[in-house]
Design a protein around this motif. Structure first.
Motif, short mmCIF file in Angstrom:
data_model
loop_
_atom_site.label_atom_id
_atom_site.label_comp_id
_atom_site.label_asym_id
_atom_site.label_seq_id
_atom_site.Cartn_x
_atom_site.Cartn_y
_atom_site.Cartn_z
N SER A 179 -46.70 26.67 17.90
CA SER A 179 -45.84 27.56 18.68
C SER A 179 -46.41 28.97 18.79
CB SER A 179 -44.45 27.63 18.04
OG SER A 179 -44.50 28.22 16.77
N VAL A 180 -47.37 29.35 17.95
CA VAL A 180 -47.91 30.71 18.03
C VAL A 180 -48.73 30.91 19.31
CG1 VAL A 180 -47.95 31.05 15.54
CG2 VAL A 180 -49.95 30.08 16.66
N ILE B 269 -44.55 28.84 1.20
CA ILE B 269 -44.13 29.67 2.33
C ILE B 269 -44.83 29.23 3.61
CG2 ILE B 269 -44.20 32.02 3.26
CD1 ILE B 269 -43.88 33.00 0.34
N ARG B 270 -46.12 28.97 3.53
CA ARG B 270 -46.86 28.51 4.70
C ARG B 270 -46.36 27.14 5.16
NH1 ARG B 270 -51.95 30.52 6.37
NH2 ARG B 270 -52.46 32.54 5.43
N THR C 175 -43.37 26.97 7.51
CA THR C 175 -43.50 27.32 8.93
C THR C 175 -43.79 26.11 9.80
OG1 THR C 175 -45.91 27.68 8.89
CG2 THR C 175 -44.50 29.54 8.22
N SER C 176 -44.31 25.04 9.20
CA SER C 176 -44.74 23.84 9.93
C SER C 176 -45.82 24.15 10.96
CB SER C 176 -43.55 23.17 10.64
OG SER C 176 -42.57 22.77 9.71
N GLU C 177 -46.55 25.25 10.76
CA GLU C 177 -47.58 25.66 11.72
C GLU C 177 -48.99 25.30 11.23
OE1 GLU C 177 -47.48 26.67 14.71
OE2 GLU C 177 -45.33 26.96 14.93
N SER D 168 -50.36 28.81 10.30
CA SER D 168 -49.22 29.31 9.52
C SER D 168 -49.34 30.79 9.21
CB SER D 168 -49.08 28.51 8.23
OG SER D 168 -50.29 28.52 7.48
N ALA E 38 -48.21 32.72 12.25
CA ALA E 38 -46.77 32.56 12.40
C ALA E 38 -46.02 33.49 11.45
CB ALA E 38 -46.37 31.11 12.14
N LEU E 39 -46.48 33.59 10.23
CA LEU E 39 -45.83 34.47 9.25
C LEU E 39 -46.02 35.94 9.61
CD1 LEU E 39 -46.81 32.42 6.11
CD2 LEU E 39 -44.47 32.86 6.87
N GLN F 265 -43.56 36.93 12.24
CA GLN F 265 -42.25 37.21 11.67
C GLN F 265 -42.20 38.59 11.01
OE1 GLN F 265 -41.24 34.06 8.93
NE2 GLN F 265 -41.70 32.44 10.43
#
Length: 509
Positions: free
Chosen positions: A2-3, A85-86, A89-91, A95, A98-99, A102
């Motif tokens: 999604s990024v 944490i990574r 994100t499911s990225e 990841s 993505a973080l 945020q």
């Protein structure tokens, strides 16, 4: 994804839920367990993100204040569990971005990917993740080799039968047998060391095919990530697949060597052999037959080669297509490496436990070694040495003698001068004139072992030489592993020191 994969950019639709469920990020831990969603590679993605930011800042491709802000986000994550944490994100490989989105917004977070691609993200993470597992495996392999040396030293004089075709062959010692197994594990170490040199070359900066027009410092990123050099050709760095197949091939060879040792010990633990016995704690029993003692540990070890060989075939099949065609097949296949190496890393300590607690029935071994004609080759040698016959003539006489003994209801070890003379007469009418004392000595299993004086043989003197060579090899490999692990630790410290410097400059600036 999604990024970078939003609707109405290149594609008009959002990602279909079914593609999300099966491809990226794909099934979660409830389906794939610890190997789901590139979880084993997340630590490598985390390190690569940090090293890339440091390099971009040093190359003045990224504002140092932005770099510090990004690194501060990652440092804050490290106060808890950055992998968890990574993963949340499911990225996967993205990841980190993505973080950062945020925490800092898209404008700053979008600078992270400068000069990079999913291609070198995956290639770097593959090499780093496999490298860590490989070093763990080699530590366990070193321990197994050490145990084999120690056990072989205790059994230099434990005479046992040799086998070919599962039939009694020439006698040797249990120590000599163990060193034959150790020789294979020594070669495993040689192969893995050579492989490590090829593996530990950095793909960072190769992007997806041709690198980048931005002036990245590939050498700096490589050093910060503990690589010894660069994967030089940028296309090969991302699309070369021989290392992945080689990783499976080496794991399969090692698993095969473990299997051979486990197979032998399991066979010899059967009552019909009764030569060795596994400790009770490494065995199971039967739910219906109370008397059973099943060597479950050895059975499990035999199964390792089934996993590794299956995954090797899978890797070959995935990469049979045009060299830049398999992408998601490749991504799916990456986790096979972690499973294969993880099974070996957990399996070798089990093999060590078997060896450390193995009960060796030396008397039974020696009794069997002198049975079933195992020393008839020595008898033929005696005919050559004392009767002056050719080897083929002596071989035929000894073979006739075995047949005559069996026809008379005797064992081959009961062959005497009379039987030998009859055998010689039947072959060519000549006599031998061998004394019974010489015949008895030729048929003695322990004496047979002591006569094997060629380098690599089972006699005590040759075993002492072999043990010294194996120990020297083990010492050299242990020193290499220690140095390699220290190099990795030094690189990790250099990365953190570089981050400290950037954060300090940002505070003072």
């Amino acid at each position: 994804m999604s990024v970078y994969r939003d609707a109405n950019i290149r594609l008009s639709e959002t990602v279909h839920p079914q593609l999300t469920a099966t491809c990226l990020p794909g099934p979660d831990e409830s389906v794939l367990g610890q190997y789901a969603r590139m979880r084993p590679q997340l630590a490598a993605f985390h390190a690569f993100d940090k090293a890339h930011i440091v390099m971009l800042a040093e190359q003045r491709l990224l504002d140092r204040a932005d770099a510090a802000a990004m690194l501060r986000v990652f440092r804050d994550m490290e106060q808890s569990d950055p992998i968890k944490i990574r993963a949340a994100t499911s990225e996967n490989m993205h990841s980190g971005e993505a973080l950062l989105v945020q925490a800092l917004g898209k404008e700053i977070a979008g600078k992270l990917h400068l000069g990079r691609s999913s291609g070198d993200l995956l290639a770097v993470s593959f090499r780093m993740t496999l490298r860590a597992r490989l070093l763990d495996l080699l530590e366990e392999l070193g321990g197994l080799r050490k145990d084999l040396v120690q056990l072989a030293r205790r059994h230099v004089d434990t005479v046992m039968p040799g086998y070919t075709h599962l039939q009694h062959a020439q006698p040797l010692t249990f120590g000599h047998y163990l060193l034959s197994m150790l020789s294979g594990f020594d070669r495993d170490m040689e192969r893995f060391r050579a492989f490590y040199a090829r593996l530990n070359q950095s793909p960072a900066g190769a992007a997806i095919l041709v690198g980048s027009a931005f002036p990245l410092d590939r050498h700096r990123t490589a050093k910060l990530l503990g690589f010894d050099g660069l994967a030089l050709n940028t296309r090969d760095a991302v699309w070369g697949r021989d290392l992945e197949i080689e990783a499976h091939a080496l794991a399969t060879i090692l698993a095969g060597n473990v299997n051979r040792l486990a197979e032998d010990l399991m066979l010899w633990s059967a009552p019909e052999y009764g030569m060795v016995e596994c400790a009770d704690g490494l065995c199971g029993t039967s739910s219906i037959m109370p008397q059973k003692k099943n060597p479950n540990g050895l059975e499990h070890l035999k199964g390792l080669v089934a996993t590794s060989s299956g995954l090797l075939v899978s890797a070959v099949v995935v990469n049979k297509n045009p060299s830049t065609a398999p992408v998601f097949e490749w991504i799916h296949a990456l986790s096979d490496h972690w499973r294969s190496y993880d099974e070996l890393i957990s399996g070798l300590p089990l093999m060590r436990a078997v060896l450390q607690t193995l009960v060796v029935h030396g008397e039974r071994m020696e009794t069997l070694a002198g049975s079933h004609g195992a020393t008839i080759t020595d008898l033929a040698a005696l005919i050559v040495e004392q009767a002056g016959r050719s080897w083929r003539n002596a071989h035929q006489i000894a073979g006739i003698a075995v047949r005559l003994a069996l026809e008379a209801g005797k064992t081959p070890s009961a062959i005497d001068a009379e039987i030998l003379e009859r055998a010689s007469g039947l072959l060519d009418g000549r006599t031998l004139g061998l004394p019974m004392s010489a015949i008895a000595n030729a048929l003695d299993a322990r004496a047979s072992v002591s006569r094997q004086q060629l380098p690599g043989g089972p006699s005590a003197a040759r075993m002492a030489e072999a043990l010294a060579l194996h120990e020297a090899s083990l010492d050299a490999d242990t020193a290499w592993l220690s140095s390699t692990l220290q190099s990795q630790a030094d690189a990790a410290q250099e990365l953190e020191s570089a981050i400290d410097g950037l954060l300090a400059d940002d505070r003072t600036g």
